[in-house]
Scaffold this active site. Structure first.
Site, PDB file in Angstrom:
ATOM      1  N   ILE A  57       0.908  -1.153   0.000  1.00 45.67           N
ATOM      2  CA  ILE A  57       0.000   0.000   0.000  1.00 45.67           C
ATOM      3  C   ILE A  57       0.948   1.203   0.000  1.00 45.67           C
ATOM      4  O   ILE A  57       1.914   1.247   0.769  1.00 45.67           O
ATOM      5  CB  ILE A  57      -0.950  -0.012   1.221  1.00 45.67           C
ATOM      6  CG1 ILE A  57      -1.818   1.256   1.260  1.00 45.67           C
ATOM      7  CG2 ILE A  57      -0.242  -0.228   2.545  1.00 45.67           C
ATOM      8  CD1 ILE A  57      -2.934   1.215   2.341  1.00 45.67           C
ATOM      9  N   SER A  58       0.714   2.162  -0.897  1.00 45.67           N
ATOM     10  CA  SER A  58       1.662   3.267  -1.056  1.00 45.67           C
ATOM     11  C   SER A  58       1.695   4.160   0.182  1.00 45.67           C
ATOM     12  O   SER A  58       0.758   4.197   0.975  1.00 45.67           O
ATOM     13  CB  SER A  58       1.292   4.106  -2.288  1.00 45.67           C
ATOM     14  OG  SER A  58       1.258   3.300  -3.433  1.00 45.67           O
ATOM     15  N   GLN A  59       2.802   4.918   0.263  1.00 47.11           N
ATOM     16  CA  GLN A  59       3.018   5.880   1.342  1.00 47.11           C
ATOM     17  C   GLN A  59       1.953   6.985   1.265  1.00 47.11           C
ATOM     18  O   GLN A  59       1.657   7.470   0.167  1.00 47.11           O
ATOM     19  CB  GLN A  59       4.408   6.467   1.100  1.00 47.11           C
ATOM     20  CG  GLN A  59       4.878   7.463   2.078  1.00 47.11           C
ATOM     21  CD  GLN A  59       6.321   7.867   1.775  1.00 47.11           C
ATOM     22  OE1 GLN A  59       6.966   7.334   0.865  1.00 47.11           O
ATOM     23  NE2 GLN A  59       6.816   8.810   2.540  1.00 47.11           N
TER      24      GLN A  59
END
Ligand code: SAM
Length: 212
Positions: A57-59
């Site tokens: 899951i992206s930053q």
């Protein structure tokens, strides 16, 4: 949800989140709901986190920056490539409703994970398949967001943009660092803007990296 609000306040204070409708979406979508159980306690730190199948899951900063860059608004038709946890799709769905978000995921296990996380969102459709080809049958799109790194900008995605439509994607020949490119379909031609250096998992598919 209190912790999620704190995360959003930090993104506002740093100037990463600026637009009211986008801020509201980040407040309404709890990042914890999109993390796997073993990482839920880390949900609000500004880092990418592992999900399933070695994907991430992206930053939050990256999700905020990409969302601000494509300027989504109410009623827009949006395509996301790389559903992952479904977090980015949920943010977009909040902003564009009653507009639609189509999100494509190549790994079946993750498509199911995203589908489960997004079951309350009636304006999101999750598709299992190779998103590097785009989604011709639902084009043109006001926004296309690719959340995996491509070796080059797929021409096929540019062709699926509306006039003034925005495409954002990380681009780089090596699989783990890329330059973030924003491409705008202006009447006089495509404008390309470089938004800096990022690190994403690779886009694998016909117009991405080969799977070996
Ligand atoms: N947007 C996601 C989120 O909010 O959790 C994070 C996406 S993760 C950084 C990148 C995702 O792109 C992975 O789930 C990966 O399986 C997917 N992916 C890679 N190549 C793809 C392709 N050709 N089509 C669709 N999904 C792809």
């Amino acid at each position: 949800m209190e912790e999620n609000k704190k995360m959003v306040s930090k993104l506002i204070a740093r100037g990463v989140l600026r637009t009211e409708s986008i801020i509201k979406a980040f407040e309404n979508v709890d990042r914890k709901d999109f993390c796997v159980d073993e990482h839920k306690e880390l949900a609000y730190i500004d880092r990418p986190l592992p999900i399933l199948a070695e994907q991430t899951i992206s930053q939050p900063t990256t999700v905020a920056l990409m969302t601000e860059a494509i300027r989504p608004s109410k009623g827009d038709n949006v395509l996301e490539i790389g559903a992952g946890s479904g977090y980015q799709a949920a943010i977009l769905a909040e902003i564009v409703k009653p507009g639609k978000v189509y999100t494509i995921e190549r790994i079946e296990e993750l498509a199911k994970f995203a589908e489960n996380n997004l079951k309350e969102y009636t304006n999101v459709e999750i598709i299992h398949g190779d998103g590097s080809k785009g989604l011709e049958e639902k084009a043109p799109f006001d926004c296309i967001i690719v959340t995996a790194g491509a070796p080059k900008v797929p021409e096929v995605l540019k062709k699926q943009l509306n006039v003034n439509g925005r495409l954002i994607l990380p681009v780089g020949k090596n699989t783990y660092t890329q330059r973030m490119k924003l491409i705008i379909n202006k009447k006089e031609g495509f404008e390309e803007i470089d938004l800096g250096s990022f690190a994403f998992v690779p886009l694998i598919g016909k117009h991405g990296f080969k799977n070996n």
